[in-house]
Motif scaffolding. Sequence first.
Motif, PDB file in Angstrom:
ATOM      1  N   TRP A   1       0.851  -1.180   0.000  1.00 27.67           N
ATOM      2  CA  TRP A   1       0.000   0.000   0.000  1.00 27.67           C
ATOM      3  C   TRP A   1       0.894   1.239   0.000  1.00 27.67           C
ATOM      4  CZ3 TRP A   1      -5.059   0.318  -0.930  1.00 27.67           C
ATOM      5  CH2 TRP A   1      -5.854  -0.823  -0.747  1.00 27.67           C
ATOM      6  N   TYR A   2       0.501   2.169  -0.862  1.00 24.45           N
ATOM      7  CA  TYR A   2       1.136   3.475  -0.924  1.00 24.45           C
ATOM      8  C   TYR A   2       0.035   4.523  -0.812  1.00 24.45           C
ATOM      9  CZ  TYR A   2       5.491   1.505  -2.801  1.00 24.45           C
ATOM     10  OH  TYR A   2       6.663   0.812  -2.969  1.00 24.45           O
ATOM     11  N   ARG A   3       0.418   5.738  -0.456  1.00 23.12           N
ATOM     12  CA  ARG A   3      -0.558   6.808  -0.503  1.00 23.12           C
ATOM     13  C   ARG A   3       0.080   8.060  -1.081  1.00 23.12           C
ATOM     14  NH1 ARG A   3      -1.344   9.186   5.671  1.00 23.12           N
ATOM     15  NH2 ARG A   3       0.513  10.505   5.619  1.00 23.12           N
ATOM     16  N   GLN A   4      -0.792   8.897  -1.607  1.00 20.29           N
ATOM     17  CA  GLN A   4      -0.331  10.181  -2.132  1.00 20.29           C
ATOM     18  C   GLN A   4      -1.307  11.254  -1.675  1.00 20.29           C
ATOM     19  OE1 GLN A   4      -0.256  10.698  -6.421  1.00 20.29           O
ATOM     20  NE2 GLN A   4       1.438  12.139  -6.277  1.00 20.29           N
ATOM     21  N   ILE A   5      -0.832  12.072  -0.741  1.00 17.99           N
ATOM     22  CA  ILE A   5      -1.618  13.232  -0.333  1.00 17.99           C
ATOM     23  C   ILE A   5      -1.574  14.237  -1.468  1.00 17.99           C
ATOM     24  CG2 ILE A   5      -1.731  15.143   1.304  1.00 17.99           C
ATOM     25  CD1 ILE A   5      -0.562  13.196   3.392  1.00 17.99           C
TER      26      ILE A   5
ATOM     27  N   PHE B   1       2.621   4.185   8.899  1.00 22.29           N
ATOM     28  CA  PHE B   1       1.802   3.009   9.189  1.00 22.29           C
ATOM     29  C   PHE B   1       1.847   2.734  10.688  1.00 22.29           C
ATOM     30  CE2 PHE B   1      -0.470  -0.502   7.254  1.00 22.29           C
ATOM     31  CZ  PHE B   1      -0.398  -1.512   8.203  1.00 22.29           C
ATOM     32  N   ASP B   2       1.063   3.511  11.439  1.00 25.45           N
ATOM     33  CA  ASP B   2       1.071   3.339  12.901  1.00 25.45           C
ATOM     34  C   ASP B   2      -0.040   2.381  13.326  1.00 25.45           C
ATOM     35  OD1 ASP B   2      -0.420   6.661  13.359  1.00 25.45           O
ATOM     36  OD2 ASP B   2      -1.335   4.754  12.785  1.00 25.45           O
ATOM     37  N   ASP B   3      -0.343   2.403  14.607  1.00 28.18           N
ATOM     38  CA  ASP B   3      -1.306   1.438  15.160  1.00 28.18           C
ATOM     39  C   ASP B   3      -2.716   1.606  14.614  1.00 28.18           C
ATOM     40  OD1 ASP B   3       0.162   1.427  18.509  1.00 28.18           O
ATOM     41  OD2 ASP B   3       0.712   0.429  16.632  1.00 28.18           O
ATOM     42  N   GLN B   4      -2.974   2.735  13.977  1.00 29.95           N
ATOM     43  CA  GLN B   4      -4.299   2.950  13.399  1.00 29.95           C
ATOM     44  C   GLN B   4      -4.487   2.189  12.085  1.00 29.95           C
ATOM     45  OE1 GLN B   4      -6.905   4.640  14.854  1.00 29.95           O
ATOM     46  NE2 GLN B   4      -5.477   4.535  16.570  1.00 29.95           N
TER      47      GLN B   4
END
Lengths: 113, 113
Positions: free
Chosen positions: A34-38, A61-64
Amino acid sequence: EPEVTQTPSHQVTQMGQEVILRCVPISNHLYFYWYRQILGQKVEFLVSFYNNEISEKSEIFDDQFSVERPDGSNFTLKIRSTKLEDSAMYFCASRVRGNSPLHFGNGTRLTVT
Amino acid sequence: DQQVKQNSPSLSVQEGRISILNCDYTNSMFDYFLWYKKYPAEGPTFLISISSIKDKNEDGRFTVFLNKSAKHLSLHIVPSQPGDSAVYFCAASLGGSNYQLIWGAGTKLIIKP
């Protein structure tokens, strides 16, 4: 040509709600990402997944966040309690082996209000 | 932390001419470099890659050049076609079986008729 498919294409959710972004990687691929782009920013790595476990994850990629491959075909990204700053395009990607190119889905636009 | 930099946010080229997209990196441990193309509302599409042991890789109209001493790579598209208009991302990898990609910010290429 086989492709990575992502659903939904656009997800709107309220802050604090849980969202699940779904991906169906290419069937013979073994590595999932998984990647994201703001908006207006770089594409950022979130997590890689191989052999039914997370192999690498970024500070984002934290606990959320969590990922799952529940049935051998889907690969999901869950955000437990969304924040405004989670609004972004989320891209799923897969590849067949360790050093082959990534194939990306068209992304899910997540809007947190 | 900008390990991969694409300093030109946009580039405009006449159809039929050569397009040259540039990318600089700072981490000498990167051992694999990739170029992705992205159309609006779609995920990135793999274009071409190069291993750090090579200095050139060619695939049809696309050639990637790597200059390790300068920590610089470039993508040449010749001849440029209208369908090449897209955002081009340079990405680098630290290798290994997982390798998260480190992305540049992208260069928007516009091919003028």
